[in-house]
Motif scaffolding. Structure first.
Motif, PDB file in Angstrom:
ATOM      1  N   LYS A  57       0.834  -1.192   0.000  1.00 58.53           N
ATOM      2  CA  LYS A  57       0.000   0.000   0.000  1.00 58.53           C
ATOM      3  C   LYS A  57       0.874   1.249   0.000  1.00 58.53           C
ATOM      4  O   LYS A  57       1.938   1.277   0.616  1.00 58.53           O
ATOM      5  N   PHE A  58       0.386   2.276  -0.678  1.00 55.52           N
ATOM      6  CA  PHE A  58       1.095   3.551  -0.688  1.00 55.52           C
ATOM      7  C   PHE A  58       0.534   4.441   0.419  1.00 55.52           C
ATOM      8  O   PHE A  58      -0.260   5.360   0.192  1.00 55.52           O
ATOM      9  N   ASP A  59       0.967   4.148   1.659  1.00 57.68           N
ATOM     10  CA  ASP A  59       0.589   4.963   2.805  1.00 57.68           C
ATOM     11  C   ASP A  59       1.866   5.436   3.492  1.00 57.68           C
ATOM     12  O   ASP A  59       2.950   5.325   2.923  1.00 57.68           O
ATOM     13  N   GLY A  60       1.760   5.946   4.707  1.00 63.63           N
ATOM     14  CA  GLY A  60       2.954   6.401   5.418  1.00 63.63           C
ATOM     15  C   GLY A  60       3.721   7.431   4.599  1.00 63.63           C
ATOM     16  O   GLY A  60       3.155   8.395   4.073  1.00 63.63           O
ATOM     17  N   PRO A  61       5.051   7.248   4.423  1.00 63.24           N
ATOM     18  CA  PRO A  61       5.857   8.208   3.656  1.00 63.24           C
ATOM     19  C   PRO A  61       5.421   8.334   2.195  1.00 63.24           C
ATOM     20  O   PRO A  61       5.748   9.318   1.531  1.00 63.24           O
ATOM     21  N   TYR A  62       4.684   7.347   1.712  1.00 65.50           N
ATOM     22  CA  TYR A  62       4.205   7.429   0.328  1.00 65.50           C
ATOM     23  C   TYR A  62       3.184   8.561   0.171  1.00 65.50           C
ATOM     24  O   TYR A  62       2.952   9.023  -0.954  1.00 65.50           O
TER      25      TYR A  62
ATOM     26  N   ASP B 214       3.388  14.594  -6.086  1.00 64.18           N
ATOM     27  CA  ASP B 214       2.819  14.351  -7.413  1.00 64.18           C
ATOM     28  C   ASP B 214       1.769  15.398  -7.764  1.00 64.18           C
ATOM     29  O   ASP B 214       1.634  15.809  -8.920  1.00 64.18           O
ATOM     30  N   GLY B 215       1.010  15.817  -6.748  1.00 63.81           N
ATOM     31  CA  GLY B 215      -0.071  16.765  -6.978  1.00 63.81           C
ATOM     32  C   GLY B 215       0.382  18.207  -7.136  1.00 63.81           C
ATOM     33  O   GLY B 215      -0.425  19.077  -7.479  1.00 63.81           O
ATOM     34  N   MET B 216       1.663  18.492  -6.908  1.00 62.06           N
ATOM     35  CA  MET B 216       2.145  19.862  -6.981  1.00 62.06           C
ATOM     36  C   MET B 216       2.330  20.345  -8.420  1.00 62.06           C
ATOM     37  O   MET B 216       2.316  21.549  -8.677  1.00 62.06           O
ATOM     38  N   GLY B 217       2.513  19.409  -9.348  1.00 63.95           N
ATOM     39  CA  GLY B 217       2.720  19.807 -10.734  1.00 63.95           C
ATOM     40  C   GLY B 217       3.923  20.723 -10.862  1.00 63.95           C
ATOM     41  O   GLY B 217       4.964  20.491 -10.243  1.00 63.95           O
ATOM     42  N   PRO B 218       3.805  21.812 -11.637  1.00 63.87           N
ATOM     43  CA  PRO B 218       4.948  22.725 -11.821  1.00 63.87           C
ATOM     44  C   PRO B 218       5.078  23.776 -10.720  1.00 63.87           C
ATOM     45  O   PRO B 218       5.997  24.597 -10.751  1.00 63.87           O
ATOM     46  N   LEU B 219       4.171  23.750  -9.739  1.00 60.68           N
ATOM     47  CA  LEU B 219       4.194  24.755  -8.682  1.00 60.68           C
ATOM     48  C   LEU B 219       5.442  24.609  -7.807  1.00 60.68           C
ATOM     49  O   LEU B 219       6.008  23.515  -7.685  1.00 60.68           O
TER      50      LEU B 219
ATOM     51  N   VAL C 107      11.200   4.832  -4.567  1.00 58.04           N
ATOM     52  CA  VAL C 107      10.634   5.781  -5.522  1.00 58.04           C
ATOM     53  C   VAL C 107      10.432   5.123  -6.884  1.00 58.04           C
ATOM     54  O   VAL C 107       9.412   5.343  -7.553  1.00 58.04           O
ATOM     55  N   SER C 108      11.372   4.312  -7.295  1.00 57.03           N
ATOM     56  CA  SER C 108      11.246   3.612  -8.573  1.00 57.03           C
ATOM     57  C   SER C 108      10.015   2.717  -8.594  1.00 57.03           C
ATOM     58  O   SER C 108       9.248   2.707  -9.573  1.00 57.03           O
ATOM     59  N   TYR C 109       9.794   1.989  -7.511  1.00 57.68           N
ATOM     60  CA  TYR C 109       8.622   1.120  -7.428  1.00 57.68           C
ATOM     61  C   TYR C 109       7.342   1.951  -7.420  1.00 57.68           C
ATOM     62  O   TYR C 109       6.351   1.593  -8.080  1.00 57.68           O
ATOM     63  N   TYR C 110       7.371   3.057  -6.699  1.00 57.16           N
ATOM     64  CA  TYR C 110       6.198   3.931  -6.648  1.00 57.16           C
ATOM     65  C   TYR C 110       5.857   4.464  -8.037  1.00 57.16           C
ATOM     66  O   TYR C 110       4.684   4.472  -8.445  1.00 57.16           O
ATOM     67  N   LYS C 111       6.847   4.893  -8.785  1.00 57.69           N
ATOM     68  CA  LYS C 111       6.605   5.432 -10.122  1.00 57.69           C
ATOM     69  C   LYS C 111       5.950   4.399 -11.034  1.00 57.69           C
ATOM     70  O   LYS C 111       5.069   4.716 -11.830  1.00 57.69           O
ATOM     71  N   LYS C 112       6.388   3.149 -10.905  1.00 55.28           N
ATOM     72  CA  LYS C 112       5.867   2.080 -11.763  1.00 55.28           C
ATOM     73  C   LYS C 112       4.437   1.686 -11.397  1.00 55.28           C
ATOM     74  O   LYS C 112       3.680   1.217 -12.237  1.00 55.28           O
TER      75      LYS C 112
END
Length: 347
Positions: free
Chosen positions: A186-191, A198-203, A330-335
């Motif tokens: 699961k992507f919880d905790g530090p994820y 991810d939600g920040m975009g170019p900001l 991070v690599s696993y998260y991106k995939k």
């Protein structure tokens, strides 16, 4: 015997125990809702028995004949079943984490040949305490950030009250994926930090709060290796399975930002403002972040793990440095960031 299967840690713990002792036989107490998944994961392994049950029920929801048989054969009991969601409602948390542990304790006390009871608590029974927290400390009059923490605290109190039971209490820090592969359930905790970024975009990217507190993160393979060793070594006591040299929350946040986006945070968003923003349902759903996660970026204890480190050193087991395996996380998260099975439903 083990509860919590087919959870992420329990599944890996089973494989670690099996590797350590190929002759061992295992019984998993599985909730009816998880039985199909458990059967698929085990795929007819000969030395494993699945027992349908429910830790919140009398006799763990087992049939009397099955219970009697297990009382005569179980030597080690691993209790991992719990609700770990930071946003869990009070009633649900108490039912599983407190009542469920009470039921397990009753069963454990009825096993005449028990050699070891390993209970999975959490370092966060420390609640809102700051400063140094030792492994044997528990009730210091602390308050709690959420119902997960408070119910795990109550559950550990009940486990510690057991007399004459060979007991090992495991207190992990924030558990993330495998340090070698990055794999997680699961992507919880530090994820949530990754979700937010991810939600920040170019900001421009903000820090969240001052972040001077330690942020204690440990990979799941360290938890498994340590637990397997402690189980076979027959070590009594409470063990902080935490990073003995944790980075601060600000450092963790910066490292994740650089690894995920290739950019550094530019300014600081006050923690109270961030908490207020995440109190707005559309905002937290946009960022895929639980409101309760904000507190862990700004308020954590410093966990003394000297006892655990000394014992685990005998087995050559050490917690890896967060920076060394962050690229794998991070690599696993991106995939897998869009995998619906790994997302946490944000209320």
């Amino acid at each position: 015997m083990m509860t919590g299967y087919p959870g992420f840690i329990s599944g890996r713990l089973y494989r670690g125990l099996k590797e350590k002792d190929p002759s061992a036989r295992f019984t998993f107490l599985v909730h009816p809702s998880q039985m199909k998944k458990a059967r698929q994961m085990l795929d007819m392994e000969e030395k494993v028995k699945l027992v349908e049950g429910d830790i919140t029920q009398e006799d763990l929801g087992m049939e009397s004949g099955v219970m009697a048989s297990l009382q005569e054969t179980v030597t080690h009991f691993f209790h991992l079943a719990a609700i770990y969601d930071l946003a869990v409602p009070k009633e649900a948390a108490e039912k599983v984490n407190v009542t469920g542990t009470d039921r397990v304790n009753q069963f454990v006390r009825s096993i005449p040949g028990l050699k070891r009871y390993l209970y999975f608590s959490t370092a966060y029974v420390s609640g809102e305490r700051t400063g140094r927290v030792t492994e044997e400390e528990l009730d210091q009059g602390q308050r709690f950030k959420n119902h997960y923490e408070s119910t795990k605290f109550e559950a550990e109190k009940r486990v510690r009250a057991l007399d004459g039971v060979p007991l090992t209490i495991i207190r992990p820090g924030v558990v993330v994926g495998d340090s070698r592969t990055g794999e997680t359930a699961k992507f919880d905790g530090p994820y949530f930090v990754m979700r937010f970024l991810d939600g920040m975009g170019p900001l421009p990217i903000p820090y969240i709060g001052h972040g001077r507190n330690p942020f204690n993160i440990v990979p799941v393979d360290y938890i498994v290796n340590a637990t397997v060793y402690l189980a076979h070594a027959g070590k009594d006591g409470t063990f902080h399975l935490t990073d003995p040299s944790p980075y601060t929350a600000r450092e963790v946040y910066r490292m994740i930002s650089e690894e995920l986006l290739g950019r550094k945070p530019m300014f600081t968003l006050p923690a109270r403002l961030a908490d207020g923003l995440m109190s707005i349902k559309p905002v937290r759903r946009y960022y895929d972040v639980e409101k309760e996660a904000i507190a862990y970026m700004t308020n954590q204890s410093d966990y003394d793990s000297s006892h655990a480190q000394a014992v685990l050193a005998e087995g050559g087991i050490r917690c890896p440095d967060f920076a060394s395996y962050l690229p794998n996380l991070v690599s696993y998260y991106k995939k897998h960031r869009e995998d619906p099975e790994k997302k946490i439903k944000i209320q």
